[in-house]
Every structure is written in C-alpha cells, then in structure tokens.
Design a protein around this motif. Sequence first.
Motif, PDB file in Angstrom:
ATOM      1  N   GLN B 304       0.831  -1.207   0.000  1.00 13.15           N
ATOM      2  CA  GLN B 304       0.000   0.000   0.000  1.00 13.15           C
ATOM      3  C   GLN B 304       0.866   1.258   0.000  1.00 13.15           C
ATOM      4  OE1 GLN B 304      -3.167   0.691  -0.210  1.00 13.15           O
ATOM      5  NE2 GLN B 304      -3.175   2.813   0.517  1.00 13.15           N
ATOM      6  N   ASP B 305       1.936   1.250   0.807  1.00 12.87           N
ATOM      7  CA  ASP B 305       2.847   2.402   0.856  1.00 12.87           C
ATOM      8  C   ASP B 305       3.453   2.661  -0.512  1.00 12.87           C
ATOM      9  OD1 ASP B 305       2.329   2.653   3.499  1.00 12.87           O
ATOM     10  OD2 ASP B 305       4.240   1.836   4.210  1.00 12.87           O
ATOM     11  N   GLU B 308       0.997   4.195  -2.931  1.00 15.21           N
ATOM     12  CA  GLU B 308       0.799   5.625  -2.696  1.00 15.21           C
ATOM     13  C   GLU B 308       1.884   6.444  -3.397  1.00 15.21           C
ATOM     14  OE1 GLU B 308      -1.669   7.277  -0.385  1.00 15.21           O
ATOM     15  OE2 GLU B 308      -2.574   5.431  -1.133  1.00 15.21           O
ATOM     16  N   ASN B 309       3.120   5.943  -3.318  1.00 18.40           N
ATOM     17  CA  ASN B 309       4.226   6.638  -4.001  1.00 18.40           C
ATOM     18  C   ASN B 309       4.046   6.612  -5.514  1.00 18.40           C
ATOM     19  OD1 ASN B 309       5.457   7.338  -1.657  1.00 18.40           O
ATOM     20  ND2 ASN B 309       7.112   5.851  -1.776  1.00 18.40           N
ATOM     21  N   LYS B 311       1.194   6.363  -7.112  1.00 18.36           N
ATOM     22  CA  LYS B 311       0.076   7.256  -7.448  1.00 18.36           C
ATOM     23  C   LYS B 311       0.552   8.716  -7.478  1.00 18.36           C
ATOM     24  CE  LYS B 311      -3.611   6.648  -4.869  1.00 18.36           C
ATOM     25  NZ  LYS B 311      -4.438   6.909  -3.674  1.00 18.36           N
ATOM     26  N   TYR B 312       1.349   9.089  -6.480  1.00 18.10           N
ATOM     27  CA  TYR B 312       1.853  10.456  -6.392  1.00 18.10           C
ATOM     28  C   TYR B 312       2.741  10.781  -7.601  1.00 18.10           C
ATOM     29  CZ  TYR B 312       3.722  14.691  -4.215  1.00 18.10           C
ATOM     30  OH  TYR B 312       4.061  15.994  -3.943  1.00 18.10           O
ATOM     31  N   THR B 381      10.398   9.302  -0.330  1.00 12.65           N
ATOM     32  CA  THR B 381       9.428  10.201   0.303  1.00 12.65           C
ATOM     33  C   THR B 381       8.779  11.038  -0.796  1.00 12.65           C
ATOM     34  OG1 THR B 381      11.028  11.956   0.564  1.00 12.65           O
ATOM     35  CG2 THR B 381      10.868  10.367   2.377  1.00 12.65           C
ATOM     36  N   PHE B 382       7.629  11.618  -0.469  1.00 13.92           N
ATOM     37  CA  PHE B 382       6.986  12.515  -1.433  1.00 13.92           C
ATOM     38  C   PHE B 382       7.917  13.683  -1.785  1.00 13.92           C
ATOM     39  CE2 PHE B 382       2.192  11.542  -0.518  1.00 13.92           C
ATOM     40  CZ  PHE B 382       2.381  10.265  -1.038  1.00 13.92           C
TER      41      PHE B 382
END
Lengths: 79, 813
Positions: B304-305, B308-309, B311-312, B381-382
Amino acid sequence: MQLTIPEFCSFSLKSKTQLLNKDGELLFERKVYDKYKVVFYRIYRFYVEMVIEMKNKKVLRIDPVINNQIVHMYIWKLQ
Amino acid sequence: MSKHHSFIDTVYQIACDATKKGIAHLYTEDASLSNNLITINKQKVVNFSSCSYLGLELDERLKAGAIKAIKEYGTQFSASRAYLSARHYAELECKLEELFGSPVVVAPTTTLGHISAIPVIVSDDDAIILDHQVHHSVQIAVNLVKHRGVRVEMIRHNRMDMLEDRVKKLREKHQRIWYMADGVYSMYGDFSPVNEVYELMEKYPEMHYYVDDAHGMSWTGKHGKGYALSQKPIHEKMVMATSFAKAFPTGGGALVFPNKQLAQRVLNCGGPMITSGPMQPGSLGAAIASANIHLSDEIYEMQQDLQENIKYTNLLLKKYELPNISPSDSPVFFIGVSLPKMGYNLIKRLMNEGYYTNIGIFPAVPMKNTGVRFTITRKHTFNQIEGMIEAMAYHFPKVLEEENFTEAKIYQAFKLPLPEEQKAETAVTALVNQSGMKLRHEKSIIYLHRKEWDALLGDRGTFDWNGMKFLEDSFTGNELPEENWEFDYIIIRDLTGKPVLATFLTTTLAKDDMLAPATISMQVEKMRQNSRYYLCSKTLCMGSLLTEGNHLYLDRSSPLWKDAMRLLFEKIAALQEEYGASVTNLRDFDPKDEDMDALLVDNGYFKVTMPENHLVENLDWNSKEEFIKKLSFNSRRHIKKRITRHEDKYEVEVIGQPANEVLNYLYQLYLNVKENSLELNTFTLPYKVFENIAKNPNWEMLVLKLKPEHDTRAIRKPVGFVFAYVGQDTYNPMLVGLDYQFNREYNCYRQCIYRVIMRAKELGLKKVRLGYSATIEKRKFGAKIIESAAYMQAKDNYSMEVLGTMNVLEHHQ
C-alpha cells in the motif's frame, strides 16, 4: 505542485500526513473533550482538519473542510 | 567484420559513451547504506534506479536471516542440487509453496531458472511465440531449444490479435504452443494482458503461457506473489518464473508450476539444476526471512505504501506534462526523450541536481525510443519524488533547446498523439534560421544544375546527373510498390552559398532482411511465398538500392559540417514522417570515422557493417600480360588457370540497342543470378530497368558468348553479361547475368570480371568498381576491399528481432 481536493482525498492517511508535513501550513489546533486534538491546516487551495487521538498520538482522520462556515469559524478564531 | 560484431560494437560504443558521460558503470562510494541515498563521484544522490521496490534489502530481519544461515552453514554449501541441498532449501521451498499456492523450484538466478525450465518443458515438436519485449534472459533460454529445431516466432508487443492468428496457424502442426512474455516489462513498466492470455488458453487447447514476472514480484498480489498471479490463479497450462533479486530482495529466483510432476521434472532434468552451483546459505537465510514477511499481513501495508508513491508519481508526471510513455500502477517509469544525446543530457542534469536515474537505451529499446527510466520504491518520500520530477520538468525544455529537438518529435517517435499546439512546429525551419545555412530540397535531378551536381558527386559511381535521371526514369510510374521510389535531393549551403553537404535519398519498400545472412533470407523468402511483403518496410535510404559508393558530399573543412549533418537529420526525420517510412538507412560511411560515428549514434542511429565493396585502381598497365604480372603469385596462377585458359573460347561484344528477344534473354540470365544471391536480398528489378539501360548512352552492355565449338546449342545465346555505367573516370558494372549451365566449365562469372577490367582499360578509365560480395574472387583481380558502414534507425526493433529469432539451423536440417 498543487493537488485538488479529490486528488488529495485519494491518498491514504499516512500519505495525507506526509503531504501535510510537506506542503501544509498548520493554522490552528483545538482539543475536543481532552481526548482528541483537531489540527487545522491550509494546504494547496483548501483547508483540512486532522483528528488525532491524544492518548496514543494516533492520526484518526484527515479530511478537507468543505463547509465554508466551519472555515470561517476557524479563521475568525485565528483573528 | 560480421553483422553480429557490428551489433556488439554498437552496444559497446553506447556503453562507453554513457560511461564517458558519467551516467553508467558507476560505483557507490558509501561505506554502508541505510536508506535510498547513495554517493556517486563524491555527490550524495537519491537513488531512483533500485528495483528493490519494497525497500526490504535493509530490513534487519533479512540481514539477521542471512547472518544466521551463514553462521550455520558457512558462506557457501557447494553441491549440485541433484546430489544434495542445504536444509534451508527445503524450508524456503515449503514457505514459497504456501506463498504461491503452487509447487515451486528455487533457482540460483531467474536466468538459470529459465535455462533449467524452458528446455525441459518445451518439446521438440512444440512451437514458441515470443513477445517482442520479453526479457532477454527468456530469449537466451529459447535459443537453447531453437537448436533442437523448435519453431520460434515473435509477435509485436502485447498484440493479442497477432498472437491468436499465429496460434491458429501453428496449431495445425504443433500440439503445444508456448506464448512467452513478461508479467511486468522492465523498461516501460507495462503489463502482460494476463486475462486475455487466459481467454486464449481456454479457447485453444494447444496454447500455453510462460511468464517471467521478475518485476512483478512482492509489490503486488496476495502474499506478494506477483502481478501475473494477482490477476488469475495459476493455469494448468502455465509456468511462471520470478526473481528474488528485485523486490523480494535476496538474490535467487523461482519457478512456479501448476503441478508437482512438472516441477519435479525440471528439478530432475533442468541443466543448471544438475550442474550449476546452488543458491548460497546467506541468500537462502535472507529469503526465508523475506518469505516470512510475505506470508504476514505486513506485506500488504508495504504494498500500500508503495502504491501511494506510485500514485503520487503518476499525478506529478501528469501535472508537469512530461512524456510518461506507459502510465500504469507499476513502479517502473519511462520518460521518453527519443534520442540518446537527449537522454544523456537529461540524466546528467538530474544527477547534478542530486537524483540518480537510468537511461533506457538500445538494445533494450529502439534507438529512437531512448528515455529516462526510473523506479519508485516504498522508501522514497513525497519530497524526494517531487524534487526529482520538478527537476526533470525544469531541465526537460532546456535539454530540448540545447539539442535542437522538439517535444512533438518525441511524441512521434513513441507513436503517441501529438500535443495539439506543437503540430505546426517545423524543426527544419527553426534550425535553418538558427544556423544561417540554406537548405535546398528538390524532388528531381532536373531541377539541379548538372555541372554543380557532377562536381560534388559525379565521380563517385553511377549517380552523376545522368545516372540519377536514368534512375528516376526507371523507378517511377511502375505497377508494384517496390518499383516506385521517392527521390529527394538535398544541398546545404553556408552563408556564402558554398555547398557544405549534398546527397540524395530514395524511399521505397525494401526487404528487412536485405543485410541478413542468406540462410535467414531463405526462410523469410519461404514466408513471402504466401505473403509477398512479409517483413518488408518502407525504407528511406541515403543513395539507392542500385547505386554504390559514398553518397554524401560533406565539406569537412567547413566549421559548419556538423550543423549541416544535424540539418540533414532533421530533414530526414521530416521526410520519414511524410512518407511513413519505418526504417532509415544512411550508408557507405567510413567505419573508422570516429567523429561521424559519434554524431550519428548520438542522433539515434546504430551502426551496421555493410558487405565489403571492391575497387580496382591503377589501370596504368599497357597490356593484359602487364596487368597479370602486377598481381600476386597466387592470383597470377588463379587467373591463368581459371580465366586466360578460357579467354579464347569467348566472343565478347559491347552491344548498343539489342533486339527485344535478346534483352529478354539477358533479363532471364539476370534472374538466374538474382535467385542464387541472397547475401544482399533485394526485390527483383523490373524489366523496365533493362529497357532503359538499353536506351541510355551512359550504360554499356558487355555480352559474353561461347564460340560455336563450345556452345553446341542450335542457336547460340549469351552465357553471361555485365551492364556497366560509364562514369567520369570509373567503370561501374552494376548488373550481371549468368547461364549456370556453362558457368562451372567455362568460369563465366570470372570471365565477366576479367572482361570488365579489360573494357575499362580500353575506354581509358582509371578505376573499376566491382561492387559487393564475392570478395575472394575479386581480390584475385587485385581489387582493394572498401569497408563501409551503414547507420540505421528503425521506428521499432520488431523486424530486427524477428529476424534474430529465425533459426539459422533450420535450413541445414
């Protein structure tokens, strides 16, 4: 880079927290029943509330504030 | 030098270029690693090249697992698995069976897994269909079964319609047809259409599926079983290979089977299972620890983590409007830049900004589809992701500007829809305006000044002004597409009007196997019996298929020569689009010209060695005896034995306009040679060429007949001929025809070469161009070998790779 409200909402709680830390501006925080802390942020072109369980410092939810009256209330308090 | 060497040379050159530019073959300088920051050339950079997508390589549990196993069994347990395996193997395989829900065989690497499995699961009478982009390691293993005569074909990437067509055809002869593909493709990060493949497997009992899901492992699917198995449970006609050297991340690989019997068969019979070293204790220990994580719920949080990356990243690439070639949910990203020089430039700039990314370049992708390949891991990281993409968005237009390139051309190269506002841009005009040079482009030689053209290119072969007029007359207004050429003449001048560059280009339908070995062409020709234009592409070529020699006038003393070449590239790109040509071939370059080589490779061309050309110079002898005397001892002996001995048996005539039936007969002799010559596989010339040669005073027809005592046929006919173009100081034999019935006894071919040289001398010319092939023969006449290189650019590598899969041995079997 600006995200829209739906884009922001598509992320997990963990990612939203990361986005707030990166791009958000903490404006105000309040306590609710000494149990929760509600933190009010401005991020991109909207505002969000972060609800934290105070006992174990766990973030419970991060949601945009779309009700203008609530936003105004916060801003009024800030002034 | 063989074509293969040429390929290796190109790959070597690209690797050297990338190394020289400081973006490849690098080393980290950190004493230890604790996150995704690495030090390269004393600079701290964020690593965007790791395939350890879940960032587990630094997990303490994996490290402890490795250390424990090493303490237990040492650094290695050296035994073939056929004899004895370390106990950790049993433990790991047991956990992996739970993870995949199917029988598993562990292999030291995925490549060795393929080499173990494919020769065992594929029978001699099976057929294999490779996806065009299937990983190289699968193709290596497939090469092993090709030698057993297994039929191997290739389809365009993910084209299920093509797959179904081939399955329908191949099922007539083969009981099993294996479709081999990747689960997640390593360059563009796109997926195999698993659901559609399953539908075809249901529809066609013969169809099987072998999938390499190395890049799909861990980051998706239940227990991280990978992309392919996240779509569907394992099919009874499917074998999956995966890697532990990506997200798993311990080194090693695994094969997943639909049943125990097949797994056991590969374990018992797979070559590397018997003869190669096993996975070692350290890796096994780490793999057991990793399997434990995969079998826990923790894996889903990690997945999941990472999602998210991803997707970003997708969101930012879209917002910054970067050419993301294949947007998907996979952690592999590819930003198209088209040409290698653009890729080097952008990657270097990103590196300076503190971000390490990879170049996606030939041979992994076609030359013109170069890109910046980067990967996203759970550890990014974002902030890091945004920093890198922001830097890319900042530098991308600067690179375009610096390299005189447009975004529109990138979209064209990747066959993506053009951003509307860029359609009108004309790069050629922009470049002309910038450099002050003038480009003249004409569609026919008649618009060019005869004297100037001949002064620039007239003494180089058959393409002086008259020669071009002849070609235009012969290759226009014909019936078949391959017999109609487009002609484009380019002259680039500096500000003073002095020509810096001149050349001509022709565009026509050509055979993709033109320069392939004859054995390959033989197989392709078989296919062409059913489909005339199989593996044929519209090709834009410097020069033409009927001219030889250096077709490029380039004033290298001009400081603008490189700019002129760049302008030529731009013009070629524009013409390529206009004609819909999928291949560009710039030919007859000096293979040792390093400056030119670097310029062409930087602009997306790869080098191919051309067949050797031959030139006889110094016709300064006065008699044939003197000519022979100048040759080496062996050549003299050869000429006496094979040629002069037969000299008196021939009648040689230079004929003007022959009667129709004679010309027809000569055409038949030409066809004899054409059918026997696949080294340079081209389309047969139309008869019209012969008619035009007959009418043209610049061409000569040298016709050889045997005297009546040697040719006892009722009507004596020619046994050989040569059509030659008489240039300013060069004799250019271009077409030859032979009657093979007489060739063996009377050495007609050799006699033709000899007579050509004599004729050139008779005309007072200085040189004879003997053309391609038959090196041994031509050297005997004192011919000098002219090595030359062609530089090609293909819109995709498909044809080239299909030719690569052709079984050279098939012909011999």
